[in-house]
Design an enzyme around this catalytic site. Structure first.
Site, PDB file in Angstrom:
ATOM      1  N   GLU A  14      39.101  45.861  43.419  1.00 42.01           N
ATOM      2  CA  GLU A  14      37.705  45.541  43.080  1.00 42.01           C
ATOM      3  C   GLU A  14      37.057  44.646  44.136  1.00 42.01           C
ATOM      4  OE1 GLU A  14      36.715  47.424  40.994  1.00 42.01           O
ATOM      5  OE2 GLU A  14      37.962  47.547  39.204  1.00 42.01           O
ATOM      6  N   HIS A  28      37.198  38.532  36.960  1.00 41.64           N
ATOM      7  CA  HIS A  28      37.117  39.806  36.233  1.00 41.64           C
ATOM      8  C   HIS A  28      38.368  39.933  35.386  1.00 41.64           C
ATOM      9  CE1 HIS A  28      37.214  43.973  35.165  1.00 41.64           C
ATOM     10  NE2 HIS A  28      38.253  44.230  35.956  1.00 41.64           N
ATOM     11  N   HIS A  31      40.284  41.894  31.655  1.00 43.33           N
ATOM     12  CA  HIS A  31      40.249  42.924  30.616  1.00 43.33           C
ATOM     13  C   HIS A  31      40.417  42.220  29.268  1.00 43.33           C
ATOM     14  CE1 HIS A  31      41.704  46.254  33.635  1.00 43.33           C
ATOM     15  NE2 HIS A  31      40.601  45.633  34.029  1.00 43.33           N
ATOM     16  N   TYR A  74      26.437  27.622  23.396  1.00 46.41           N
ATOM     17  CA  TYR A  74      27.258  27.685  24.614  1.00 46.41           C
ATOM     18  C   TYR A  74      27.246  29.064  25.258  1.00 46.41           C
ATOM     19  CZ  TYR A  74      28.842  23.049  25.526  1.00 46.41           C
ATOM     20  OH  TYR A  74      28.853  21.754  25.920  1.00 46.41           O
ATOM     21  N   HIS A  85      35.747  48.847  30.170  1.00 43.92           N
ATOM     22  CA  HIS A  85      36.567  48.208  31.198  1.00 43.92           C
ATOM     23  C   HIS A  85      36.665  46.693  30.977  1.00 43.92           C
ATOM     24  CE1 HIS A  85      37.502  48.001  35.816  1.00 43.92           C
ATOM     25  NE2 HIS A  85      38.235  47.167  35.108  1.00 43.92           N
TER      26      HIS A  85
HETATM   27  O1  LIG Z   1      41.385  44.934  36.790  1.00 49.87           O
HETATM   28  C1  LIG Z   1      41.737  45.603  37.726  1.00 49.87           C
HETATM   29  C2  LIG Z   1      40.961  46.793  38.168  1.00 49.87           C
HETATM   30  O2  LIG Z   1      39.724  46.822  37.555  1.00 49.87           O
HETATM   31  C3  LIG Z   1      42.981  45.263  38.457  1.00 49.87           C
HETATM   32  O3  LIG Z   1      42.956  45.770  39.750  1.00 49.87           O
HETATM   33  P1  LIG Z   1      43.737  45.048  40.925  1.00 49.87           P
HETATM   34  O4  LIG Z   1      45.171  44.910  40.486  1.00 49.87           O
HETATM   35  O5  LIG Z   1      43.566  45.936  42.126  1.00 49.87           O
HETATM   36  O6  LIG Z   1      43.080  43.676  41.097  1.00 49.87           O
HETATM   37 ZN   LIG Z   2      39.582  45.761  35.761  1.00 49.72          ZN
END
Ligand SMILES: O=C(CO)COP(=O)(O)O
Ligand SMILES: [Zn+2]
Length: 219
Positions: free
Chosen positions: A81, A100, A102, A127, A167
């Protein structure tokens, strides 16, 4: 014999990325090798987490060090990313770090059919407004697709956080600590939103949101 300990200015940043990555991972905010972190350096380059690295077990010495054009200077191959992070920085000169993840509840919201793509989560708490504000949805692309960079480019100037459909969140902050706090606030508010779904909760009024934005401007 005197021992000269040369502390590279990046050392504390490298340690902070690893420590906060482990903290996020240990609390279940991202799983497996998912998620990535980047910090902008004073010379315009970046430190990024390597691709396929577990945020819970980062080696500070192996983080990807990129120059200001995104070329790898040292360390492991950067996150897939990389271009998403770089696009967000391009639009946000005031931001020094991006996280970023998940994180489960945020990902759940990103899959709901009824979310408003201009603003995925209502202003439920003070907040959330202070740390995140309006959260646009970015259409689905395969992870690492360079088109993701183009898709966030139009949004990141106005928004410090965006939610990638099916995502997860991408959150910028003036420094890494701020980006982590905002990511945590986003995840907790996504959880509240799901808990309250169907209950017709009272959110903050437009006036209450405006008052918070005037008193606690986000960067
Ligand atoms: O969250 C991810 C892809 O969206 C993880 O990817 P990477 O392991 O390349 O950082
Ligand atoms: Zn990701």
């Amino acid at each position: 014999m005197s021992i000269h300990l040369h502390r590279h200015p990046q050392n504390s940043l490298r340690e902070q990325i690893s420590t906060l990555g482990k903290s996020l991972f240990d609390r279940g905010l991202t799983m497996g090798s998912s998620g990535n972190i980047s910090v902008r350096l004073d010379d315009g380059g970046w430190l990024m987490t390597p691709t396929n690295a577990c945020l819970g077990r980062l080696d500070p010495a192996r983080l990807s060090h990129l120059d200001n054009s995104g070329q790898l200077i040292s360390g492991d191959k950067p996150t897939k990313e990389q271009f998403l992070h770089m696009a967000m920085y391009e639009e946000r000169p005031q931001s020094g770090a991006i996280v970023h993840l998940h994180s489960t509840h945020s990902v759940a919201v990103s899959c709901l059919p009824e979310v408003d793509p201009c603003d995925c989560i209502p202003p439920l708490t003070a907040y959330y407004v202070m740390r995140v504000g309006k959260l646009p949805l970015v259409p689905y692309y395969i992870p690492g697709d360079p088109k993701l960079g183009d898709a966030v480019r139009g949004l990141a100037g106005k928004h410090s956080a965006v939610l990638l459909a099916n995502h997860g969140p991408v959150v910028a902050g003036k420094n890494l600590e701020a980006a982590v706090y905002a990511t945590e606030e986003l995840e907790e508010t996504a959880k509240l939103y799901l808990l309250l779904r169907g209950e017709n909760p009272r959110g903050l009024t437009q006036e209450q949101v405006a008052e918070l934005e005037a008193r606690f401007p986000r960067d």
